[in-house]
Structures are given as structure tokens and as C-alpha cells.
Design an enzyme around this catalytic site. Structure first.
Site, PDB file in Angstrom:
ATOM      1  CE1 TYR A 154      -4.203   1.592   0.524  1.00 61.80           C
ATOM      2  CE2 TYR A 154      -3.227   2.687   2.421  1.00 61.80           C
ATOM      3  CZ  TYR A 154      -4.265   2.557   1.512  1.00 61.80           C
ATOM      4  OH  TYR A 154      -5.356   3.372   1.600  1.00 61.80           O
ATOM      5  CB  CYS A 165     -20.424  -2.925  14.519  1.00 63.72           C
ATOM      6  SG  CYS A 165     -19.983  -1.171  14.758  1.00 63.72           S
TER       7      CYS A 165
END
Length: 655
Positions: free
Chosen positions: A174, A349
């Protein structure tokens, strides 16, 4: 008191001593000023984590090249004019006893230059990055020489701004350094050739040597690197440990070990619930065994007890935590006090990612609405103390009661059921990480001087007896169940029967058998339906998901939706969307697809999920029962626990 002796002990990284072994991971929050200096909002965010006890604050990606910014509101250190802004951030963190360092990077293929400058990004080779979908060009050797100088200049500015050290980003195949280091992106045939160990390591070694020469021998340099890229064609599992001694010789004082590569959904970097704690640990151990500098590891090492165990075993030296400190900036302080039950833990989440991708207002946290908005919700007593009645004991009501009490109000919490949690109890069954949040909220309200009235319904009489100055209504929503022919058959479970089913199976462990016949069809692939499908499939049943619309996992964002899709696939759950549900029969579910043809999805048990809707009638009925009345959570519109706790926070701060 705490028994986390090793986690809470100091350690030196080069010449820098940090007060404990818990370091905040560099995480993009995208809230800087337009000129890429730290904003007041950003400074408050980092200062909060320093105040909470983290030993080392590692600031997000800080670009070294003005033309190649990372995000719309990311940070930079490419010009001397930026130094005073960074000094403000450094001073704010130092005021709370923490050390701080920026993460310097040339964005390389991930650059936003095509959008801001009308120019191509630079890379090791020509590739299309999955994050921006832009094509970079191959950097020339002359350009690389200039970039090496930019790293040196940014390192000098880091020192002049008062930072305690710096980190270089070379992980995840990256940005520029990570791209050169990985054969997944480096196809060059020159001296930087990616298929050769020496070639792909050359630029990184040159940058480290330049930075070390610039900052001198006593300024700590940390390197973020993927211990294992975990991708076919990427660096092998033994590559980083081979490289590590060369990096130390070049000037690295500490390794920050991550893993995986940067796909469009950052799947292996910011991982979902299917991963567990310590998933980068093996690669970190391999590095530690061949170097004599500290090694830190990131990767769901969020539990202080687990962190202590791997430190005590000598596997690593420092624990990096990211999302755990979004959820609770005070985690280190609470751990030191032995208050582990009082830690607001990350539930995995993925809302921190999804909200940043969709809302464009910086990082958020579903379980901590103060995250990124610290200045808007200061931790302080309310100017006027009031008598507050909270009606409803789901996550919104629990959060409202907690926050109100902590701000000095007199709080009564009324819940008509005999147990706290509301419908979130069912959500915690099918997605167990929700239980972590429910346990935290319950612990908080039971530990605070809050009057809790269980099994009592709010009526005109009971409200008048309390005589509140303010009422917070958190009574939840309702489910609109579609009327389907055959929906009344005995093997069909819908409406309140779904809650009854989940209540009955709350204690059934993964791998056990559920007392329902399979195959199981679930009509409704919203987020609740997906989580129920995973829950049932993990307990040995063949599950088929059917969604009449073209979308699934609503209202989850792309990141969480991707996590669920991967898990469903691994569990063998079929997912069909975009069909009409014609009828439920004793054989299964008849569907009709776009071409008009009908098909039978075989099932012995059928769940009809329905659509969550607002239910404002009780809220409307209590208007006028107090001077201030606020509705939060699903009673004003469906929005998961995130909406409920965010509205709880904002409502209480209005009092």
C-alpha cells in the site's frame, strides 16, 4: 488494583521511554484542516486518547509530498509552514503524559492527485489501485531520489514540531513504500525489481537510511510493516523476518507488525468478527526472534488480559490498539484501575469504516458517539441538575440513563420487561459481539446511582409519581410483517415468534444442533436476517436467504456487508435477491424471478423477518408530561443501536 503488570510497565523505544506498553494505532480520521494541519477537532480527539492513558499516540498517515494528499482532510508535513499546526497537536498530547509520533508516508498509488492536481499518482509499477480506482505510472529513478529527500525533510519537520519519534508506513502492499516492497505491485526490472529480495527492499532501506541520517542516532524510528501479506503472489510468510535485521541495521528502532494487503474493503487490515485476537501474532514473533529492538503487534488484541498474556510470554513487547481506543479512550486507565467491566469494548461492527466512507464527516464509533466529537460533548457536569425519567431499557435508554447520571442528573430508568436490554437482547444472540456492548451498558447503569424500575410500564400515574423535569422515550420500534400466502402454516416463524425462537436458543452454543427442521429459508435479508442466517448455519442447518429487493444487509455499510457476505459464503448459505415471494407451502417457498418463471426454494422451516419501522405513538402520548420530552432510537425511525446511543448523547446534552 490491576494485575496487568507487564502491560502497565514502561519500555524504551530507542531513546524514548513510554509509560506503559499500550500504543494507539495510526488510524485515518479525516478531520484535518484544509491545509493538512491538525484541526481543533482532531487535536481534541488525540488528546482524549492521551488523557485516557495510552502511552504512545501514533498519528494517522502524514503525507510528505504536497501534490499527493491521502484523504480529503488528511495530514501533511511537506512544508515548514505546517510545523506550528503540528506543534499544537504535540503539546496537547504531551500535556497528558503521552508520547506522540506521526506516520510519514508518500501515498504513491493511493494518492488523490488525479482529483486535486489533475496528475497521475506514482507507483513502483503501473497498477490500478482498488481504493481510488485510478491508474498510477511507474516512478523514475530520478523521482525516487527526490522522494527520498522528501522523507528526510519531513523527518526534520517532525523533530522541529516536537514529536517524540516517527513511524514509516511500508505495510499492506500500500502507498509507495509498501508497493515497492511487495511483488503484488512491483513488476520493475531495474535495481528496484520486485521479484528480487534486494530489489524490493532497496527503496525502503534508502528511505530509512536518509531519515536516520537526518534525525540523528537518538530519534526513534518505528516501521509499520506487514509481517505476512497473506495473499497469493505476495511476500512469503518468512520474508519480513529475513528483512528485519537489515532494517534494524539501517536505523529502525521498533517494528509495528500488521498483516494482509490493502484490498477495496481492507478485509485483512481492519478485520471482522470472523477473525480473532492475535491474528498477526505469528509473524510478529518471527520478527522478534531475529531482532533486538521492540516489536509491537496490532490485530484485535483488544482485551487487556489477552494483551498481558502475550507480553508475559515474551511474544511481543508492545500492544497496538486501534478500534478499541475509538470505543473507549479510557481503556488504558480503566485497565490500570482493574475496572475491566467498565471498559466500553469494540464490537467489530465496522461502523468506524462505513461511516467515514459514507458520511464524509470523519471517523465515528457506533458504541461511543463522542468519538470524533469530543469538543461537542465534554465530560463535565450539567449546569442545571434535573430529574430525568428514561422509559425503555434498550441500548438507547441504557446509554441515556448512564450519560444523564454521569452529568449529575437524578435518573429513573423504567423498563416494562423483567430484564434490561430490550430487543438488543435478540441482536446480541445472533451477533454475539453485541453482547459485549449490552454487558457494558448494563454494568454502567447498575453501578451508578440510577433508580431502575423493572417490570413496570410507564403510565400517566407512574410518570406523575416521579414528576420528571425531562423524559427520554426509548421504547423501540415495530416490525411490519409482510402478508404472504401460507404465512400461517405451522412451520412459519414470524413476528413475535421470532423473538420467542431467539429467546429459546440464547444458550445454544456454536456447533450444537437447533431444534428446528432444515433446510431453513429466511425471507428478508436485512441485517437482522443475515445475522440470524449465520447463527442458524453455525448450528448445523442448511440456510437459504431470500430478499425481494436488490439489496441485502440493510442498513449496514459496504465494509460490514462485505464481512457478512464472506461469512455467509463460508457457511454455505445461499443468498438470492430481487424476486417476488409468491407463496409459502409445506415444501418450501415459491419465488418468481424477473423473467416470470417460478421456482421452489425447498425448506422445512421458514422465517419471515419483516421490516423494522418507527413506533411513535407512546412518544406522542407523553408530550406535555414533562417540560422536555425527547424520543430516541427506533421509536423515531429504525437505525440500529448506533442511532439510539447517538441520540441518547445528543438528547442528554440538551437538558
Amino acid at each position: 488494583m490491576s494485575n496487568l503488570e507487564k502491560l502497565l510497565s514502561p519500555i524504551k523505544i530507542g531513546s524514548m521511554e513510554i509509560r506503559n506498553r499500550l500504543a494507539m494505532s495510526p488510524m485515518t480520521v479525516d478531520t484535518a484542516n484544509d491545509n493538512e494541519t491538525p484541526s481543533d477537532r482532531q487535536i481534541e480527539y488525540y488528546a482524549e486518547r492521551a488523557k485516557g492513558g495510552a502511552a504512545l499516540i501514533r498519528v494517522e498517515v502524514t503525507t510528505i509530498d504536497r501534490a499527493h494528499r491521502y484523504q480529503r482532510r488528511s495530514l501533511g508535513l511537506y512544508h515548514d509552514d505546517l510545523i506550528p499546526g503540528h506543534k499544537k497537536l504535540v503539546d496537547a498530547v504531551h500535556a497528558h503524559g503521552a508520547k506522540i509520533q506521526p506516520q510519514l508516508a508518500h501515498t504513491g498509488p493511493e494518492s488523490l492527485a488525479p482529483f486535486y492536481e489533475g496528475m497521475e499518482p506514482l507507483g513502483a509499477s503501473v497498477i490500478r489501485t482498488q481504493t481510488t480506482k485510478q491508474v498510477c505510472r511507474e516512478a523514475t529513478v530520478e523521482e525516487l531520489e527526490a522522494i527520498i529527500e522528501m522523507y528526510g525533510d519531513a523527518a526534520r519537520r517532525t523533530q522541529e514540531a516536537g514529536y517524540d519519534g516517527l513511524e514509516l508506513h511500508a505495510a499492506h502492499s500500500y502507498m509507495l513504500l509498501g508497493s515497492f516492497l511487495s511483488p503484488l505491485r512491483n513488476f520493475r526490472q531495474d535495481e528496484y525489481a520486485g521479484h528480487k529480495f534486494e530489489g524490493r527492499a532497496k527503496l525502503l532501506l534508502q528511505v530509512i537510511e536518509k531519515v536516520r541520517k537526518t534525525v540523528g542516532p537518538d530519534f526513534p524510528i518505528t516501521l509499520r510493516v506487514s509481517g505476512f501479506e497473506k495473499e497469493a503472489g505476495g511476500r512469503e510468510v518468512n520474508d519480513t523476518q529475513r528483512l528485519a535485521p537489515l532494517l534494524v541495521a539501517a536505523g529502525v528502532d521498533c517494528f509495528d507488525v500488521s498483516g494482509g494487503v490493502g484490498d477495496a474493503n481492507i478485509t485483512q487490515i481492519i478485520t471482522g468478527a470472523e477473525y480473532g485476537p492475535g491474528y498477526n501474532l505469528g509473524a510478529a514473533i518471527a520478527i522478534k526472534q531475529v531482532v533486538d529492538v521492540p516489536v509491537m503487534v496490532v490485530g484485535q488484541n483488544m482485551d487487556p488480559a489477552f494483551a498481558e498474556s502475550i507480553l508475559q510470554d515474551g511474544k511481543v513487547d508492545v500492544i497496538a490498539m486501534g478500534r478499541a481506543l475509538l470505543a473507549d479512550p479510557e481503556l488504558p486507565m480503566k485497565a490500570s484501575q482493574g475496572n475491566l467491566a467498565g471498559i466500553n469494548r469494540c464490537t467489530l461492527c465496522q461502523d468506524c469504516i462505513d461511516s467515514m466512507m459514507t458520511l464524509g464527516d470523519g471517523v465515528k464509533c457506533a458504541v461511543n458517539p463522542r468519538c470524533g466529537n469530543e469538543a461537542d460533548f465534554p465530560v463535565e457536569q450539567a449546569k442545571t441538575k434535573k430529574k430525568v425519567l428514561v422509559i425503555g431499557g434498550g441500548p438507547g435508554g441504557l446509554a441515556a440513563a448512564q450519560i444523564a447520571c454521569e452529568r449529575g442528573h437524578q435518573v429513573t430508568l423504567m423498563e416494562k420487561q423483567s430484564e434490561l436490554g430490550g430487543a438488543f437482547r435478540w441482536a446480541s444472540t445472533v451477533f454475539p459481539h453485541n453482547q459485549v456492548f449490552l454487558d457494558y451498558l448494563t454494568h454502567q447503569v447498575e453501578s451508578l446511582p440510577i433508580e431502575i424500575k423493572l417490570g413496570q410500564e410507564a403510565t400517566d400515574v407512574s410518570i406523575k409519581e416521579i414528576a420528571p423535569d425531562a423524559i427520554i422515550v426509548a421504547t423501540g420500534g415495530k416490525i411490519d410483517v409482510p402478508q404472504i400466502p401460507g404465512g400461517d402454516l405451522p412451520h412459519v416463524i414470524s413476528g413475535s415468534r421470532i423473538q420467542e425462537f431467539i429467546q429459546a436458543v440464547r444458550g445454544v452454543e456454536e456447533g450444537s444442533t437447533l431444534n428446528i427442521e432444515g433446510p431453513v429459508a429466511i425471507i428478508g435479508a436485512n441485517l437482522i436476517g443475515l445475522e440470524l442466517a449465520e447463527f442458524i448455519a453455525r448450528r448445523g442447518k442448511d440456510v437459504r436467504l431470500l430478499e425481494p429487493s436488490r439489496r441485502f444487509a440493510v442498513p449496514a455499510g459496504k465494509k460490514r456487508r462485505g464481512d457478512h457476505a464472506k461469512r455467509l459464503d463460508l457457511l454455505g448459505v445461499s443468498v438470492n435477491t430481487g424476486m417476488a415471494i409468491e407463496e409459502i407451502t409445506t415444501e418450501g417457498v415459491k419465488i418468481r424471478i424477473d423473467d416470470g418463471s417460478e421456482h421452489l426454494v425447498k425448506a422445512k422451516s421458514v422465517f419471515v423477518m419483516g421490516t423494522p419501522l418507527e413506533e411513535p405513538r407512546f412518544l406522542e402520548s407523553v408530550q406535555g408530561a414533562a417540560a422536555e420530552v425527547y424520543g430516541i432510537g427506533d421509536c423515531t425511525g429504525f437505525g440500529l443501536s448506533k442511532k439510539a446511543v447517538a441520540e441518547a448523547m445528543s438528547s442528554i446534552y440538551k437538558l
